[in-house]
Design a protein around this motif. Structure first.
Motif, PDB file in Angstrom:
ATOM      1  N   ARG A   1       0.802  -1.223   0.000  1.00 42.22           N
ATOM      2  CA  ARG A   1       0.000   0.000   0.000  1.00 42.22           C
ATOM      3  C   ARG A   1       0.838   1.277   0.000  1.00 42.22           C
ATOM      4  NH1 ARG A   1      -2.529   3.176   4.352  1.00 42.22           N
ATOM      5  NH2 ARG A   1      -4.259   4.341   3.430  1.00 42.22           N
ATOM      6  N   GLY A   2       1.850   1.346   0.862  1.00 40.80           N
ATOM      7  CA  GLY A   2       2.633   2.572   0.972  1.00 40.80           C
ATOM      8  C   GLY A   2       3.252   3.016  -0.334  1.00 40.80           C
ATOM      9  N   PHE A   3       3.547   2.072  -1.206  1.00 40.33           N
ATOM     10  CA  PHE A   3       4.193   2.356  -2.493  1.00 40.33           C
ATOM     11  C   PHE A   3       3.297   3.220  -3.383  1.00 40.33           C
ATOM     12  CE2 PHE A   3       4.836   1.076  -6.952  1.00 40.33           C
ATOM     13  CZ  PHE A   3       6.193   1.348  -7.112  1.00 40.33           C
ATOM     14  N   PHE A   4       1.959   3.107  -3.243  1.00 38.40           N
ATOM     15  CA  PHE A   4       1.026   3.760  -4.155  1.00 38.40           C
ATOM     16  C   PHE A   4       0.464   5.070  -3.616  1.00 38.40           C
ATOM     17  CE2 PHE A   4       0.762  -0.799  -5.023  1.00 38.40           C
ATOM     18  CZ  PHE A   4       1.032  -0.810  -6.384  1.00 38.40           C
ATOM     19  N   LEU A   5       0.676   5.363  -2.342  1.00 36.45           N
ATOM     20  CA  LEU A   5       0.034   6.524  -1.740  1.00 36.45           C
ATOM     21  C   LEU A   5       0.605   7.833  -2.274  1.00 36.45           C
ATOM     22  CD1 LEU A   5      -0.332   5.331   1.962  1.00 36.45           C
ATOM     23  CD2 LEU A   5      -1.945   5.113   0.052  1.00 36.45           C
ATOM     24  N   ASN A   6      -0.237   8.856  -2.294  1.00 42.40           N
ATOM     25  CA  ASN A   6       0.170  10.151  -2.816  1.00 42.40           C
ATOM     26  C   ASN A   6       1.182  10.818  -1.904  1.00 42.40           C
ATOM     27  OD1 ASN A   6      -1.655   9.882  -4.959  1.00 42.40           O
ATOM     28  ND2 ASN A   6      -3.326  10.809  -3.766  1.00 42.40           N
ATOM     29  N   THR A   7       1.986  11.676  -2.487  1.00 46.51           N
ATOM     30  CA  THR A   7       2.926  12.468  -1.700  1.00 46.51           C
ATOM     31  C   THR A   7       2.160  13.311  -0.684  1.00 46.51           C
ATOM     32  OG1 THR A   7       4.444  12.584  -3.586  1.00 46.51           O
ATOM     33  CG2 THR A   7       4.745  14.220  -1.830  1.00 46.51           C
TER      34      THR A   7
END
Length: 780
Positions: free
Chosen positions: A414-420
């Motif tokens: 999940r963390g890989f896809f989250l927005n900045t």
């Protein structure tokens, strides 16, 4: 998992009435040799290659289920997955997927593997045009311009190698011939569903070179609305009408047949696939605690996903093979060289719904999304075999095979896809694994006709299977610091060498009735589960499993070949059976249980009671049981404020053990059935042809009913199906090689539960009803 190592009846009646009214449709599931035979009311002869030779099904001492190419094309007329549509169409065969069209999982006589890991092994092997397809992505290659499907039930380790403890599925496509011939079908249905399946070929140089070009195109529009309204933390677009559910399947195959002289033939084949669509849609909290009834207000056309980018999936595969056969008079020498490659990804919202929408029910915010990416795969196989010629009482074959598969597989969390700017963002939340699987085997088989009525067959194979997985890139925290535990393994290698064998006897009581008995022993090689590393957990492994199977049956062709009836009884024991459960992250965990026992029967028949009516039916009955009092499976639960809360109704004895610092519930699975092993499966088809003018009008139908099927290792009141049924229908007119028809798939629009995501009470459901028209043509 592990602890030792840590109103449906009303719809059914309506469906039966629909059949009785004759509005229905699919061709018989068993093929006949000639149209002329069918016109005379004769069922013809079924020829199979279950023992690597072309033989009459009546003379093969193996339980073989057969589906004709025409039957398969009818099942997929609506654009459904060409492999999933086979489920239940052949007795003792079950197929399902919770990872979309790129990862079907196969079960024969209840034996399969529920693992969704991209490196998972299965005890059912797929053989397409004599080439083994081992990797799960290669197993998903669709079937098109198909001639025949054969399901070989029970261990097939002698002639087909390891990882066949359950059996094999053989797909044989239409081959080039020295005569011009072709066939094609085009269908269009609801949801803009398109299905085109065609093949054409003929001579390039008379009697020397021929070709065949085959293709498949399938399309469906996105038809599921993402109705989520709220804050989004990644690239998911919502609310959005028609956000997911569609697909585009594009496949092509080109074959060349070279016959420079009477002794040598060379078949060259190359194929390519480009699939783009939607990975499996999970519907969060669509399962109500205490029951598995579909909620009255459940709508397959709506889902509320806050993450996962609306579940995109895209894969490409390419491959080629060369089969060369040389007639040496006393024997035929055959060499098969093949190469397969693939790459692609599948991403999904793995919790099946928006965390904020389900907050009240779940008690906390739970998010989940992941992506599996096959960066590259290379599979090489080389087989050489020598098979005797002639018609004497003794026939034999010997050979060897080498297998080499290597891949680089990435898992993104999940963390890989989250927005900045999102607190949980972690662009380093992914791992890369390098897998190698090599295997070699040598085999031999003897068949001896003792008398005019009795034939004995025996075979043996020695196989060496080696697997290794290396963690090339571990998951790091947002600052780039490696967080993989020093105590966890970064490289695992497992190897095993084991024999496989089978012995059988076939007795021809009369020319119309044969009896047979068979004992077979096979094994599935050791398996490594490396995906756990994405959660900073050690690899899990499972040692080889072995299966010893006993079966006996009858094969018959009665009433002047107007009735074909086959029945088999079987029993088997799988020792050290490989099982797969889930940890608290929903991650697959491998382990071995002591054994699993099973027994049952399968029967199929084809009947032509009158000149223009053909009926077929198939029935399988099955009992499976896991036997190990010291093995447990983690159950459905969500952890809220450090406390694990069971969310489903578990019917097995529970114990608690700490897992990742939380007291976690585990169920004792001793005595439970194997997952995805239907207690019974019933299929039925009927077709009636009425000669009119230059051709004939026809109506036909096909139905499938599935008994109790548990989806997980432990028993619950929720995670199973019972009495699922589905029907298809077709009516039209055929003349001079042409056919025009209307069809419907899933006539009663059943919402059958097909799989679950336990912690989130999320269900996977069957495809919706598709109504359409179909045009077909053939020439030769």
């Amino acid at each position: 998992m592990f602890l030792n190592s840590v109103g449906r009846s009303a719809k059914l009646l309506a469906g039966v009435a629909f059949v009785a009214l004759g509005s229905a449709a699919a061709v018989a599931q068993t093929p006949t040799t000639t149209t002329a035979a069918a016109d005379e009311g004769d069922l013809g002869t079924i020829t199979v290659t279950a023992e690597r030779r072309s033989e009459n099904l009546m003379n093969v001492p193996i339980s073989v289920g057969v589906a004709s190419g025409d039957a398969v094309r009818d099942f997929q007329a609506g654009g459904d997955d060409t492999l999933l549509t086979l489920s239940g169409r052949v007795p003792s065969l079950y197929v399902e997927s919770t990872t979309g069209r790129i990862f079907p999982r196969f079960y024969i006589r209840g034996l399969g593997n529920v693992d969704f890991y991209l490196g998972a092994s299965q005890p059912v092997e797929i053989i397409q045009d004599e080439v083994v397809l081992e990797h799960v992505i290669l197993k998903s290659n669709p079937v098109y311009d198909i001639a025949q499907v054969e399901v070989l039930r029970g261990p097939q380790g002698t002639l087909f190698g390891r990882n066949t403890t359950a059996g094999i599925i053989k797909f044989d496509t239409n081959k080039p011939t020295m005569n011009w011939e072709g066939r094609g079908s085009v269908s269009y249905g609801t949801k803009n569903s398109v299905n085109v399946d065609a093949g054409v070929g003929g001579p390039i140089v008379a009697d020397k070179i021929a070709f065949r070009l085959s293709g498949l195109f399938q399309h469906r529009d996105d038809w599921v609305d993402n109705v989520y309204v709220g804050p989004k933390t990644d690239d998911t677009v919502s609310p959005k009408k028609n956000a997911l559910g569609g697909f585009d399947e594009k496949d092509v195959r080109l074959q060349f047949l070279l016959t420079p002289n009477d002794r040598l033939s060379v078949l060259l084949s190359g194929q390519a696939r480009d699939y783009k669509g939607t990975s499996t849609i999970f519907y969060r909290n669509s399962i109500t605690k205490g029951t598995n009834d579909v909620p009255a207000n459940f709508d397959r056309g709506q889902v509320a996903l806050d993450e996962g980018g609306n579940n995109p999936q895209h894969y490409k595969t390419y491959g080629g093979s060369m089969k060369a056969s040389l007639d040496l008079d006393f024997a035929t020498l055959t060499s098969i060289t093949a190469y397969e490659t693939a790459n692609g990804y599948s991403r999904g919202d793995t919790d099946g719904g928006a965390a904020t929408v389900n907050l009240a029910k779940d008690g906390a915010l739970f998010y989940g999304q992941s992506q599996g990416r096959l960066r590259n795969l290379d599979q090489w196989t080389q087989e050489v075999r020598l098979a005797s010629n002639g018609s004497g009482p003794l026939s034999w074959q010997v050979g060897g095979i080498y297998f080499d598969s290597r891949d680089n597989t990435e898992f993104d969390q999940r963390g890989f896809f989250l927005n900045t700017g999102v607190a949980a963002r972690n662009p380093n939340n992914w791992v890369l694994l390098h897998d190698i699987n090599t295997s070699w085997g040598i085999f031999g088989q003897l068949k001896y006709q003792v008398t005019d009525k009795l034939t004995l067959t025996g075979g043996v194979r020695e196989t060496r299977d080696s697997k290794s997985t290396r963690l090339v890139q571990s998951s790091r925290n947002a600052l780039g610091v490696d967080s993989y535990p020093a105590t966890a393994r970064r490289y695992v290698k497992m190897s095993d060498t084991k024999p496989s064998w089978d012995v059988s006897a076939l007795y021809q009581v009369t020319p119309e009735v044969s009896l047979y008995a068979r004992v077979a022993h096979g094994f599935r090689g050791p398996t490594i589960q490396g995906r756990s590393a994405v959660f900073n957990s050690d690899f899990t492994t499972a040692n080889s499993e072995t299966n010893t199977s006993f079966e006996a049956g009858l094969k018959s062709s009665l009433l002047d070949n107007k009735l074909r009836f086959n029945i088999t009884g079987f029993a088997y024991r799988v020792k050290n059976i490989q099982l797969n459960g889930n940890d608290s992250n929903g991650n697959g965990v491998l382990f071995n249980a002591d054994k699993a026992d099973a027994y049952g029967m399968e029967a199929d028949m084809e009947l032509r009671p009158i000149r223009n009516l053909t009926l077929t039916g198939g029935l399988s009955l099955l009992h499976t049981e896991i036997k190990d009092k010291n093995v447990y499976a983690q159950v459905c639960a969500l952890t809220v404020a450090g406390v694990s809360r069971v969310v489903c109704t578990v019917q097995d004895p529970l114990i608690q053990r700490p897992l990742f610092g939380v007291q976690t519930n585990f169920a004792q699975i001793d005595g439970n059935p194997l997952p995805n092993a239907p207690k019974y499966n019933l299929n039925f088809t009927a077709r009636y042809d009425l000669p009119i003018g230059p051709g004939k009008a026809f109506v036909a139908t096909d139905w499938n009913v599935q008994g109790y099927t548990n989806f997980v290792l432990y028993k619950t009141k929720e995670f199973y199906s019972k009495g699922n049924f589905e029907g298809g229908a077709k009516a039209g007119y055929s003349w001079n090689g042409y056919e025009a028809a209307v069809f419907v798939r899933n006539i009663t629009n059943e919402k059958n539960l097909k799989g679950v995501i336990e912690n989130y009470m999320a269900g996977v459901y069957s495809e919706p009803r598709i109504i359409g028209v179909q045009l077909s043509a053939s020439f030769r």
